[in-house]
Design an enzyme around this catalytic site. Sequence first.
Site, PDB file in Angstrom:
ATOM      1  N   GLY A 204      46.918  20.229  31.500  1.00 13.55           N
ATOM      2  CA  GLY A 204      47.149  21.118  30.159  1.00 13.55           C
ATOM      3  C   GLY A 204      45.359  21.322  29.501  1.00 13.55           C
TER       4      GLY A 204
ATOM      5  N   GLU B 282      45.907  17.360  36.896  1.00 19.48           N
ATOM      6  CA  GLU B 282      47.492  18.514  37.204  1.00 19.48           C
ATOM      7  C   GLU B 282      46.944  20.005  36.746  1.00 19.48           C
ATOM      8  OE1 GLU B 282      50.452  15.995  35.386  1.00 19.48           O
ATOM      9  OE2 GLU B 282      50.159  14.673  36.803  1.00 19.48           O
TER      10      GLU B 282
ATOM     11  N   GLY C 214      47.627  23.165  36.019  1.00 16.52           N
ATOM     12  CA  GLY C 214      48.231  24.599  36.046  1.00 16.52           C
ATOM     13  C   GLY C 214      47.891  26.026  35.694  1.00 16.52           C
ATOM     14  N   ARG C 215      47.698  25.680  34.608  1.00 17.73           N
ATOM     15  CA  ARG C 215      47.819  27.207  33.981  1.00 17.73           C
ATOM     16  C   ARG C 215      46.109  27.414  34.188  1.00 17.73           C
ATOM     17  NH1 ARG C 215      50.399  28.582  28.465  1.00 17.73           N
ATOM     18  NH2 ARG C 215      51.085  26.632  28.448  1.00 17.73           N
TER      19      ARG C 215
ATOM     20  N   CYS D 280      68.353  43.826  24.429  1.00 17.46           N
ATOM     21  CA  CYS D 280      69.317  43.370  23.055  1.00 17.46           C
ATOM     22  C   CYS D 280      69.115  41.817  22.759  1.00 17.46           C
ATOM     23  CB  CYS D 280      70.654  43.932  23.426  1.00 17.46           C
ATOM     24  SG  CYS D 280      71.049  45.035  24.812  1.00 17.46           S
ATOM     25  N   GLU D 281      67.899  42.688  21.875  1.00 13.98           N
ATOM     26  CA  GLU D 281      67.416  41.220  21.038  1.00 13.98           C
ATOM     27  C   GLU D 281      65.649  41.594  21.035  1.00 13.98           C
ATOM     28  OE1 GLU D 281      67.785  37.143  21.736  1.00 13.98           O
ATOM     29  OE2 GLU D 281      68.888  37.696  23.761  1.00 13.98           O
TER      30      GLU D 281
HETATM   31  C1  LIG Z   1      53.575  21.297  32.804  1.00 15.76           C
HETATM   32  C2  LIG Z   1      52.580  19.787  32.995  1.00 15.76           C
HETATM   33  C3  LIG Z   1      51.451  20.356  33.987  1.00 15.76           C
HETATM   34  C4  LIG Z   1      50.289  21.546  33.714  1.00 15.76           C
HETATM   35  O1  LIG Z   1      50.268  21.633  32.402  1.00 15.76           O
HETATM   36  P1  LIG Z   1      49.263  23.055  32.477  1.00 15.76           P
HETATM   37  O2  LIG Z   1      49.035  23.305  30.703  1.00 15.76           O
HETATM   38  O3  LIG Z   1      49.720  24.344  32.584  1.00 15.76           O
HETATM   39  O4  LIG Z   1      47.832  22.369  33.123  1.00 15.76           O
HETATM   40  C5  LIG Z   1      51.108  18.925  34.263  1.00 15.76           C
HETATM   41  N1  LIG Z   1      51.353  18.058  34.253  1.00 15.76           N
HETATM   42  C6  LIG Z   1      52.802  17.790  34.073  1.00 15.76           C
HETATM   43  C7  LIG Z   1      53.500  16.262  33.513  1.00 15.76           C
HETATM   44  C8  LIG Z   1      53.076  19.018  33.103  1.00 15.76           C
HETATM   45  O5  LIG Z   1      54.593  17.936  33.073  1.00 15.76           O
END
Ligand SMILES: *Cc1c(COP(=O)(O)O)cnc(C)c1O
Length: 417
Positions: free
Chosen positions: A239, A274, A276-277, A344-345
């Site tokens: 997150g 965890e 990601g972004r 087309c949106e």
């Molecule tokens: C989407 C998600 C993440 C990653 O979130 P980011 O904002 O990309 O860091 C981590 N854990 C869970 C359970 C998620 O659903």
Amino acid sequence: MDYFNYRGQQLFAEDVAIAKIVEEYGSPCYIYSKATLTRHWQEFDQAFGSYPHLICYAVKANSNIAILNLLAGLGSGFDIVSIGELERVITAKGDPKKIVFSGVGKRKDEIIAALKVGIRCFNIEVVGELDRINQLAGELGVVAPVSFRVNPNVDAKTHPYISTGLKENKFGLDTQLAIHEYLRAAEMPHIKIVGIDCHIGSQLTETGPFLDALEKVLIIVSILEKKGITLEHLDLGGGLGICYNDEQPPKPSTYINAILKRLGKSYSYEILLEPGRAIAGNAGILITQIEYLKTTADKNFAIVNAAMNDLVRPSLYNAWQEIIPVNQQTNATMFTWDIVGPICETGDFLGKNRPLKLTEGDLLAIRSSGAYGFTMSSNYNSRPRIAEIMVDAKTVHLIKKRESLQELMANEYLLPQ
Ligand SMILES: *Cc1c(COP(=O)(O)O)cnc(C)c1O
């Protein structure tokens, strides 16, 4: 920080001119920087120092197997949400012992596949899931490692679609229910409790909500300890936000130091994150070419060859991503443009009201497209999925071939005549 910079007036990915990549592979395409991905992952990893930890990259942000393989090589773990992501991690030589499995709707076949490869932990989010995992583990003759995802009911102060830690969201279990489930799990023969988990949302730009969530988690941990349930790890989810425009999210080290400071010396849990972004987001750009410039009485439109099917964030979340020219050298005059795709949106836009000097045929780069870009793409309007490319210093690797028109229809059948 990333490795997409101008040299002279030309945009480069690491040591390669973007225009050169497009000459060979065409546009639109996603271009990733290996050095940026590596740096971002290591920032998380190194901030922990010798404190026990595991960075479980959230595969859904960008699941190309070349990226997973790169991160696996650095020692990364993975947070997955489907059997498809499990298969990708295994294919990319990720270590099953470093996989955590999140998600509210795990099917039986997905649980069985994860039990068979021996993942690190299931993050349970629904009451019935515990019983399902216990039963399936019993049938396979194994013990399933589990953690419960708790919903700490804190406001992540982010877009409502990517906020997950409020009690009205579908994710996780509230405190009372979580404790009840831990006690039930402790009695189950094929379940081993290993941790606790929370994930309150995405694109957070302050540490406050993370620390509030940690506080709630620690309250549950102490209740569990009193009841004789001890945990091995705390998984604090992903997150952490990135800078798309003028946001100033905390650096991974600032965020991790705040967590470690709160935990102090009184806890000895391994910490899982965890992200990601924060790892992939600014490690990728989307390159698109201007097909037409269309000027009406009210608006100027630059119609480009990428669209909402390639990058849906602007349409879906009204997300703002920076759009810059690949070549800054131009005789064009500055106007305000909406950068739109051919779909087309009316919702098909990549950026609105952007002051830019544009000419038909110009290449544009949409920055911060490495996370939730390709993975959220679709074939809408029968547009083949675009190529993905990874740059490593002077070397360019094609990591996903542009889909062909045949591939677009590959799994479809005509009715018998
Ligand atoms: C989407 C998600 C993440 C990653 O979130 P980011 O904002 O990309 O860091 C981590 N854990 C869970 C359970 C998620 O659903």
